[in-house]
Motif scaffolding. Structure first.
Motif, short mmCIF file in Angstrom:
data_model
loop_
_atom_site.label_atom_id
_atom_site.label_comp_id
_atom_site.label_asym_id
_atom_site.label_seq_id
_atom_site.Cartn_x
_atom_site.Cartn_y
_atom_site.Cartn_z
N ILE A 28 39.47 10.76 11.21
CA ILE A 28 39.56 12.15 10.76
C ILE A 28 40.37 12.22 9.46
CG2 ILE A 28 40.53 14.43 11.29
CD1 ILE A 28 39.87 13.87 14.22
N GLY A 29 41.48 11.50 9.43
CA GLY A 29 42.31 11.48 8.22
C GLY A 29 41.58 10.89 7.04
N ALA A 30 40.81 9.82 7.27
CA ALA A 30 40.05 9.19 6.18
C ALA A 30 39.03 10.15 5.61
CB ALA A 30 39.37 7.92 6.69
N GLY A 31 38.28 10.81 6.50
CA GLY A 31 37.27 11.77 6.04
C GLY A 31 37.87 12.92 5.26
N TRP A 32 39.02 13.42 5.72
CA TRP A 32 39.69 14.55 5.06
C TRP A 32 40.13 14.17 3.65
CZ3 TRP A 32 40.64 19.63 5.32
CH2 TRP A 32 41.75 20.15 4.66
N LEU A 33 40.72 12.98 3.50
CA LEU A 33 41.20 12.56 2.18
C LEU A 33 40.04 12.32 1.22
CD1 LEU A 33 44.04 10.08 3.21
CD2 LEU A 33 44.30 12.39 2.28
N ILE A 34 38.96 11.70 1.71
CA ILE A 34 37.80 11.47 0.86
C ILE A 34 37.19 12.80 0.42
CG2 ILE A 34 35.43 10.55 0.83
CD1 ILE A 34 36.44 8.31 2.69
N TRP A 35 37.10 13.75 1.33
CA TRP A 35 36.56 15.08 0.99
C TRP A 35 37.42 15.76 -0.07
CZ3 TRP A 35 38.57 20.08 1.67
CH2 TRP A 35 37.67 21.11 1.40
N LEU A 36 38.75 15.67 0.07
CA LEU A 36 39.64 16.26 -0.93
C LEU A 36 39.44 15.61 -2.28
CD1 LEU A 36 43.08 16.67 0.93
CD2 LEU A 36 41.51 18.49 0.21
N GLY A 37 39.25 14.29 -2.29
CA GLY A 37 39.04 13.58 -3.55
C GLY A 37 37.74 13.96 -4.23
N ILE A 38 36.66 14.02 -3.46
CA ILE A 38 35.35 14.41 -4.03
C ILE A 38 35.41 15.83 -4.57
CG2 ILE A 38 32.94 14.87 -3.47
CD1 ILE A 38 33.12 12.56 -1.44
N ALA B 227 49.17 21.11 2.32
CA ALA B 227 50.16 20.03 2.25
C ALA B 227 50.53 19.55 3.65
CB ALA B 227 51.41 20.52 1.52
N LEU B 228 50.60 20.47 4.61
CA LEU B 228 50.94 20.08 5.98
C LEU B 228 49.83 19.22 6.59
CD1 LEU B 228 52.94 20.35 8.34
CD2 LEU B 228 51.70 22.40 9.05
N ALA B 229 48.57 19.61 6.33
CA ALA B 229 47.44 18.83 6.86
C ALA B 229 47.45 17.42 6.28
CB ALA B 229 46.13 19.54 6.53
N ILE B 230 47.68 17.29 4.97
CA ILE B 230 47.71 15.97 4.32
C ILE B 230 48.85 15.14 4.89
CG2 ILE B 230 48.16 14.78 2.14
CD1 ILE B 230 46.67 17.07 0.74
N ALA B 231 50.00 15.77 5.10
CA ALA B 231 51.17 15.04 5.60
C ALA B 231 50.96 14.55 7.03
CB ALA B 231 52.41 15.92 5.52
N VAL B 232 50.37 15.39 7.87
CA VAL B 232 50.21 15.05 9.29
C VAL B 232 49.21 13.92 9.49
CG1 VAL B 232 49.35 15.91 11.50
CG2 VAL B 232 50.94 17.30 10.17
N CYS C 49 42.42 8.97 -6.43
CA CYS C 49 43.46 8.42 -5.55
C CYS C 49 43.23 8.87 -4.11
CB CYS C 49 44.84 8.85 -6.03
SG CYS C 49 45.40 8.00 -7.52
N PHE C 50 42.87 10.15 -3.93
CA PHE C 50 42.59 10.64 -2.58
C PHE C 50 41.44 9.87 -1.94
CE2 PHE C 50 44.75 14.76 -3.71
CZ PHE C 50 45.66 14.74 -2.66
N VAL C 51 40.37 9.62 -2.73
CA VAL C 51 39.22 8.89 -2.20
C VAL C 51 39.63 7.46 -1.82
CG1 VAL C 51 36.94 7.97 -2.76
CG2 VAL C 51 37.58 10.25 -3.54
#
Length: 226
Positions: free
Chosen positions: A98-108, A132-137, A209-211
């Motif tokens: 879930i975290g990987a998908g979220w970060l990749i989506w933010l990067g795209i 910011a809270l979602a990214i941190a968690v 970087c997010f991706v």
């Protein structure tokens, strides 16, 4: 009689010393935490991005979200919940995917929006804090860091809550300094990025970087599952 009193006084002093986290253990923890919170990761990238787009003061809501996550994880670590989650193979992998998908989506999303002008309507305080809270968690670095802190630096012979009165203020103070620094860096880059082309490529690098963080997180998940 005098010798008995002296022995009693020394024993009482030793009990007081044993009830506190030693200065040596605290020093080691401080050095570890400085490295932990100053190593660039998704939180740092988000702070820099916020600073560029929103300025230093408004971006502090993002820092507040990171401190919320830090406080929560410190508490969970003390209660042993974090170790319990990490011990669950399936739960740990699901959380990482879930975290990987979220970060990749933010990067795209960031890459696509890099060439677009910044929205005239500034994001709400709640959205800055929530993102910011979602990214941190979901940041796997956080989980690993708190587990390391509590497995390596907490002294079993000292009551955990006595150590928490030292660990929590220290960790939160150093975390605040670090991410305020990243935010200030972003605000400085934003002011310096007068050229549109330069600004677009800085935003794209941050998006990339997010991706990268997301792909690395997914790769480690696959490696653990193999």
């Amino acid at each position: 009689m005098l010798n008995r009193l002296l022995r009693s006084g020394l024993s009482h002093h030793q009990c007081i010393e044993d009830a506190r986290m030693s200065f040596e253990a605290w020093t080691v923890f401080v050095l570890f935490w400085i490295v932990f919170v100053t190593t660039p990761g998704p939180n740092a990238v988000n702070c820099i991005t916020n600073g560029m787009h929103l300025g230093f003061v408004r971006s502090l809501w993002g820092v507040a979200a990171i401190l919320t996550q830090a406080s929560l994880f410190l508490l969970l670590s003390a209660l042993g919940v974090t170790a319990l989650i990490a011990a669950s193979e399936t739960g740990f992998l699901i959380a990482k995917y879930i975290g990987a998908g979220w970060l990749i989506w933010l990067g795209i999303k960031g890459w696509i929006n890099a060439s677009k002008p910044a929205p005239t309507l500034a994001p709400s305080t709640g959205s800055i804090y929530g993102r910011a809270l979602a990214i941190a968690v979901i940041n796997p670095k956080s989980m690993a860091g708190y587990l390391a802190a509590f497995s390596q630096f907490v002294q079993p012979s000292v009551p955990i809550w006595d150590q928490m009165t030292v660990i929590v203020p220290t960790a939160l103070f150093l975390t605040t300094l670090s991410y305020c620094g990243f935010t200030a860096l972003g605000a400085g880059i934003g002011r310096a990025a007068l050229g549109a082309v330069f600004n677009i490529w800085v935003r794209r690098i941050l998006a990339l970087c997010f991706v990268i963080y997301g792909v690395l997180l997914g790769s480690t998940s696959l490696g653990r599952n193999a």
